[in-house]
Design an enzyme around this catalytic site. Sequence first.
Site, PDB file in Angstrom:
ATOM      1  N   SER A  21       0.843  -1.201   0.000  1.00  0.00           N
ATOM      2  CA  SER A  21       0.000   0.000   0.000  1.00  0.00           C
ATOM      3  C   SER A  21       0.874   1.245   0.000  1.00  0.00           C
ATOM      4  O   SER A  21       1.711   1.418   0.898  1.00  0.00           O
ATOM      5  CB  SER A  21      -0.910   0.022   1.238  1.00  0.00           C
ATOM      6  OG  SER A  21      -1.722  -1.129   1.288  1.00  0.00           O
ATOM      7  N   CYS A 318     -33.018 -19.104   2.415  1.00  0.00           N
ATOM      8  CA  CYS A 318     -33.226 -20.026   1.298  1.00  0.00           C
ATOM      9  C   CYS A 318     -32.951 -21.464   1.737  1.00  0.00           C
ATOM     10  O   CYS A 318     -31.924 -21.740   2.364  1.00  0.00           O
ATOM     11  CB  CYS A 318     -32.302 -19.653   0.138  1.00  0.00           C
ATOM     12  SG  CYS A 318     -32.485 -20.712  -1.303  1.00  0.00           S
ATOM     13  N   ARG A 417     -41.090 -17.585  -9.462  1.00  0.00           N
ATOM     14  CA  ARG A 417     -39.631 -17.610  -9.319  1.00  0.00           C
ATOM     15  C   ARG A 417     -39.082 -19.032  -9.460  1.00  0.00           C
ATOM     16  O   ARG A 417     -37.920 -19.219  -9.835  1.00  0.00           O
ATOM     17  CB  ARG A 417     -39.244 -17.028  -7.952  1.00  0.00           C
ATOM     18  CG  ARG A 417     -37.749 -16.815  -7.793  1.00  0.00           C
ATOM     19  CD  ARG A 417     -37.409 -16.133  -6.474  1.00  0.00           C
ATOM     20  NE  ARG A 417     -36.062 -15.607  -6.523  1.00  0.00           N
ATOM     21  CZ  ARG A 417     -34.971 -16.303  -6.246  1.00  0.00           C
ATOM     22  NH1 ARG A 417     -35.088 -17.579  -5.901  1.00  0.00           N
ATOM     23  NH2 ARG A 417     -33.785 -15.739  -6.317  1.00  0.00           N
ATOM     24  N   GLY A 486     -10.861 -14.991  15.136  1.00  0.00           N
ATOM     25  CA  GLY A 486     -11.713 -14.255  16.053  1.00  0.00           C
ATOM     26  C   GLY A 486     -11.074 -14.157  17.424  1.00  0.00           C
ATOM     27  O   GLY A 486      -9.960 -14.646  17.659  1.00  0.00           O
TER      28      GLY A 486
END
Length: 498
Positions: A21, A318, A417, A486
């Site tokens: 960077s 879903c 759908r 984490g």
Amino acid sequence: MAVFLEQSHTFGEYLLIPGYSSTDCIPANISLKTPLAKYPGGASSALNLNIPLVSAIMQSVSDDTMAIALAREGGLSFIFCSQPIESQAQMVAKVKSYRAGFVVSNSNISPDGTLSDILALKEKTGHSTVAVTTDGTLSGRLVGIVTGRDYRVSRMPPETKVKEFMTKFENLIYAGEHTTLKEANDIIWEHKLNCLPLIDGAQRLKYFVFRKDYDTHKENENEMLDASKRYMVGAGINTRDYKERVPALIEAGADALCIDSSDGFTEWQKMTLQYVRGAYGDSVKIGAGNVVDRDGFLFLAEAGADFIKVGIGPGTICITREQKGIGRGQATAIIEVAMARDEYFEKTGVYIPICSDGGIVHDYHMTLALAMGADFIMLGRYFARFDESPTNKVNIEGSYMKEYWAEGSNRAKNWQRYDLGGKGALSFEEGVDAYVPYAGSLKSNVALSLSKVKSTMCNCGVFSVPELHKNAKIALVSSVSIVEGGAHDVLLKDRKPL
């Protein structure tokens, strides 16, 4: 013999590797602009997003309110199509006719309502300003206004009539419906008002203009505006009534269309695309999908899609994979389709953007989806959590939630759908009815999410989405690495998630 493919993976199984960077690579210099519609190499897309986010074609996500809010931030909503053609076209027209800074009241009450009704309305909508009309609807004659300054809950019985404590019409400062935003703000500042009602000749309330919105409605460089300075909006269509729905949506002003289907690798989608191309040529921008591999992408590319959606089964509500055993890990699907997209570009000179639809659980998954090759991301659960989504905010065991249901649920009954040419009904569910944690306003949440995306792009040393496609380094990680990523091996103090 059946073809056996490699194991598929989700976004949560990958990490980005930092790149070099420079001192110029800071969030302020990062561009998130990305193409929505296909274009030839050396040219630019006729339709670009200013941020790489679009809202899902769902009853519980994308209506005209969501479309306006997202367009203001630089994204695009695709208004749901599991509704009558007329009502969907009306939603599109509302977005195109919306006047920034002019708020249509959806908190209205009659003079015979009570303080208890006011408090319930405030709890439901989050609005502290309520219009009092003769019949309690927006079409009634304005007779007063109630704000938080008009009542004290601790000193007034809940059955107190609204007409007893409202600010009466004769005591209001108001203006005509054709007042400009500058004129309205001048009146607000001159009279030290918090809001200014704009009324028509029959004393019906047309808009509120609020003092607090003065800064909000200053020109935003990210706003999605068309050539006439109107907000841009997309709309979903299906493969059944497209010959009637498409003309109505185009007439209403839709800027882009998208076929709403769980499976895009079908002749039904090809027929729909052929109809649009035959009737409108390339003037109407239309996306298709969903697909999860190279073959599906190439099929829709050849059929004429302007962009192609990727994803079968990764959405939070879903259950297609559970019900039918069909789909693919979203990360693997994006990687393969992106490779097919690049091969197609080299072969034909036409770049077709791809949209990652589903599988986003954490904000960093957005950056991964883009790094893997997606040009933009379609989100359902993410947007369903916000004030601007069309669902109710409810209190579940002490926590505020928003309702969120799948198009394949019995609640939505969006059989089109999942249509495979059978009867006009949903044979079985491919989605659930659920709640998602309420998260507040779209504006603040989108700003936070995109700040993370930009920050990660800086870590990767890239300034744009195309650069991220080209230069990102991505590693598949082990389950142990995911745990390591984490907080671990410590006792956490109570904290609120950022």
